[in-house]
Design a protein around this motif. Sequence first.
Motif, short mmCIF file in Angstrom:
data_model
loop_
_atom_site.label_atom_id
_atom_site.label_comp_id
_atom_site.label_asym_id
_atom_site.label_seq_id
_atom_site.Cartn_x
_atom_site.Cartn_y
_atom_site.Cartn_z
N THR A 165 0.85 -1.18 0.00
CA THR A 165 0.00 0.00 0.00
C THR A 165 0.89 1.23 0.00
O THR A 165 2.04 1.18 0.45
CB THR A 165 -0.90 0.01 1.24
N PRO A 166 0.39 2.37 -0.48
CA PRO A 166 1.23 3.57 -0.55
C PRO A 166 1.83 3.98 0.80
O PRO A 166 3.01 4.37 0.86
CB PRO A 166 0.28 4.64 -1.08
N ASP A 167 1.06 3.91 1.89
CA ASP A 167 1.59 4.33 3.18
C ASP A 167 2.68 3.39 3.68
O ASP A 167 3.69 3.82 4.25
CB ASP A 167 0.48 4.46 4.23
N LEU A 168 2.51 2.07 3.44
CA LEU A 168 3.54 1.11 3.85
C LEU A 168 4.78 1.25 2.96
O LEU A 168 5.92 1.17 3.45
CB LEU A 168 3.00 -0.31 3.79
N ALA A 169 4.58 1.47 1.66
CA ALA A 169 5.72 1.68 0.76
C ALA A 169 6.48 2.94 1.14
O ALA A 169 7.72 2.96 1.12
CB ALA A 169 5.23 1.78 -0.68
N PHE A 170 5.76 4.01 1.51
CA PHE A 170 6.38 5.26 1.96
C PHE A 170 7.27 4.99 3.17
O PHE A 170 8.43 5.41 3.22
CB PHE A 170 5.28 6.26 2.30
N ASN A 171 6.73 4.28 4.16
CA ASN A 171 7.49 4.00 5.37
C ASN A 171 8.70 3.11 5.08
O ASN A 171 9.81 3.37 5.57
CB ASN A 171 6.59 3.33 6.40
N THR A 172 8.50 2.08 4.27
CA THR A 172 9.58 1.14 3.97
C THR A 172 10.69 1.80 3.17
O THR A 172 11.88 1.63 3.46
CB THR A 172 9.03 -0.07 3.19
N ALA A 173 10.31 2.58 2.14
CA ALA A 173 11.32 3.25 1.31
C ALA A 173 12.17 4.20 2.14
O ALA A 173 13.41 4.21 2.04
CB ALA A 173 10.64 3.99 0.16
N ILE A 174 11.51 5.02 2.97
CA ILE A 174 12.25 5.96 3.80
C ILE A 174 13.11 5.21 4.81
O ILE A 174 14.28 5.55 5.04
CB ILE A 174 11.29 6.91 4.53
N SER A 175 12.54 4.18 5.41
CA SER A 175 13.24 3.45 6.47
C SER A 175 14.56 2.87 5.97
O SER A 175 15.59 2.98 6.65
CB SER A 175 12.34 2.34 7.01
N PHE A 176 14.55 2.24 4.81
CA PHE A 176 15.79 1.66 4.28
C PHE A 176 16.69 2.72 3.66
O PHE A 176 17.91 2.55 3.64
CB PHE A 176 15.47 0.55 3.29
N LEU A 177 16.11 3.81 3.18
CA LEU A 177 16.91 4.91 2.64
C LEU A 177 17.77 5.55 3.72
O LEU A 177 18.91 5.93 3.47
CB LEU A 177 15.97 5.97 2.03
N VAL A 178 17.23 5.64 4.94
CA VAL A 178 17.93 6.34 6.03
C VAL A 178 18.70 5.40 6.93
O VAL A 178 19.12 5.77 8.03
CB VAL A 178 16.94 7.20 6.86
N ASN A 179 18.88 4.14 6.51
CA ASN A 179 19.68 3.18 7.26
C ASN A 179 19.01 2.75 8.57
O ASN A 179 19.66 2.32 9.50
CB ASN A 179 21.08 3.75 7.56
N CYS A 180 17.67 2.89 8.63
CA CYS A 180 16.95 2.49 9.84
C CYS A 180 16.41 1.07 9.72
O CYS A 180 16.54 0.26 10.61
CB CYS A 180 15.81 3.45 10.14
N ASN A 181 15.74 0.78 8.60
CA ASN A 181 15.19 -0.55 8.34
C ASN A 181 14.10 -0.95 9.32
O ASN A 181 13.99 -2.10 9.74
CB ASN A 181 16.29 -1.62 8.32
N LEU A 182 13.32 0.02 9.74
CA LEU A 182 12.12 -0.24 10.54
C LEU A 182 11.14 -0.98 9.64
O LEU A 182 10.75 -0.48 8.59
CB LEU A 182 11.52 1.09 11.00
#
Length: 566
Positions: A100-117
Amino acid sequence: MNSELLGIIGIYLLTLVLAIPLGRYLARVFKGEKNALDFLAPVENGLFRLAGIDSKRDMTWQQHMTTLLTINLVWFLLAMVVLCTQGALPLNPDGNPSMTPDLAFNTAISFLVNCNLQHYSGESGLSYLSQMVVITFLQFVSAATGIAAAVVVINALQTRTTEKLGNFYEYFVKSITRLLLPGSLILALILVFNGSPMTLQGKQQLITVQGDSVAVSRGPVAAMVAIKELGTNGGGFFGANSAHPLENPNYLTNAAENIALTIIPIAMVFALGFYLKRRRLSLMIFGVMTVGFMVLLAPTVYYEMHGNPAISHMGIDQSLGALEGKEMRFGVVASAYWSITNTIISCGSVNSMHDSFMPISGMSQLLGMMTNAFYGGCGVGLLNFFAYLIIAVFVAGLMVGRTPEFLGKKIEAREMKIAIIVTLLHPLLILAGTALAAHTYVGNPTEYAGWLANPGYHGFSEMLYEYTSAAANNGSGFEGLGDNTPFWNITTGVILLLSRYLPIIGPVAIAGLLARKKYTPEGAGTLPADTATFGVMVLAVIVIIAALAFFPALALGPLAEHFSLY
């Protein structure tokens, strides 16, 4: 238990034995001196020519940051497109749907910033294409981004006056070719030879000893796990992360992964000393970080070894420790050690479930992320510590009546303002996010009942942990929290962005401002920044600014839960 304690002591000592020469090697790489992997230079130069980049052009700190933010934006857009369409793309043998867009938003940012939440379970939430093109790719480039930013700061601290601080692209590419790729290859081979899958085939049908038919998820696991640890990323290929037997099959792989996730942050501290030829400074920084690490590790190991007193009162033997949520193949001591190295290193991979730890252990995990300065992630751990260092120099200088200077450069109002903003941003984001979530839940507990599996003290800790993990770019969680909702995906996504880039821009800006200033040789009136006394001052600043800011929240969560057990 004695053998288990010897095991974690051995892991830590081996990490140090490897980190010191690695730090020397990294200093040679980033100074452009001869090193063992110089044969890769034609490959690197070919990449630069293909991209039309002049890797020898010196950049100002502003140009470094503009470059960093621009390429990160491109990677974010790429990740969003792939995650939102993965169900229709190839390399999806198990037929996993698009996000879903909100989950993709969270996942993309999370791995982009080295968090991987991760608000999804890896084996059912991602296709193999997403695991490789989005997750594994971002785990390489996000780690390299942090390392490159740290090298910019180290370069700026040399005894000279300049605005030119090297080339971001050169630092970035060399971080991958000279460090992350060869290191990941070694770790991936260890994992493969110990049973981690490395295949593009779909689920494997198996018949258990009870006669049941089971479909076992697999995929290109070893390659992804290798960089998730070495790059201090933390996202698991499977939902159970490094507690899963295919990600972390045995005690040998557990030790190898644990060494991998800590070695670069520690090596970067030593690299600073070798690069600037100030080994005493790097030893002071290492000493402060290690004291903080040990203060958090000791109570965690103690409480996990002694088990839950509420269960002991029921007459149940706990000689093996608090085993709930832990793997027998690792034991409670190795699990406790991993939980603290993960939360101070900003690597959210877990080999046990943090939600099941004793309350004081959970508080230690939280404090590791709240201070966010003991070793830390790839490169960014050094940046976070640098902000505290600047504040300590300023305060200590005023206390003894000396001009605040660091490595021959005066610390003035602009540098202090930036350092204070960076250090106070962290508690602001965590506490504001937790307050918003708690207010929302209490306002309508029926509607949001799915959020918390454990209301009360522990439920508050679950929400506090989620925002702390996001703000510290860690990624682990108290997984009693139902976090795959638009509220959690969006709020943590915003915090992920703010807590990644502002703490990078701030220290780089401070270093850039210092590099422009006239260098003054150290004399009798200079406050030495490489002594044990100054190290105590830095530690005090970290405790006062970071740890004490969170005491009220910790009292409402893990501390209250701890006393309720008695």
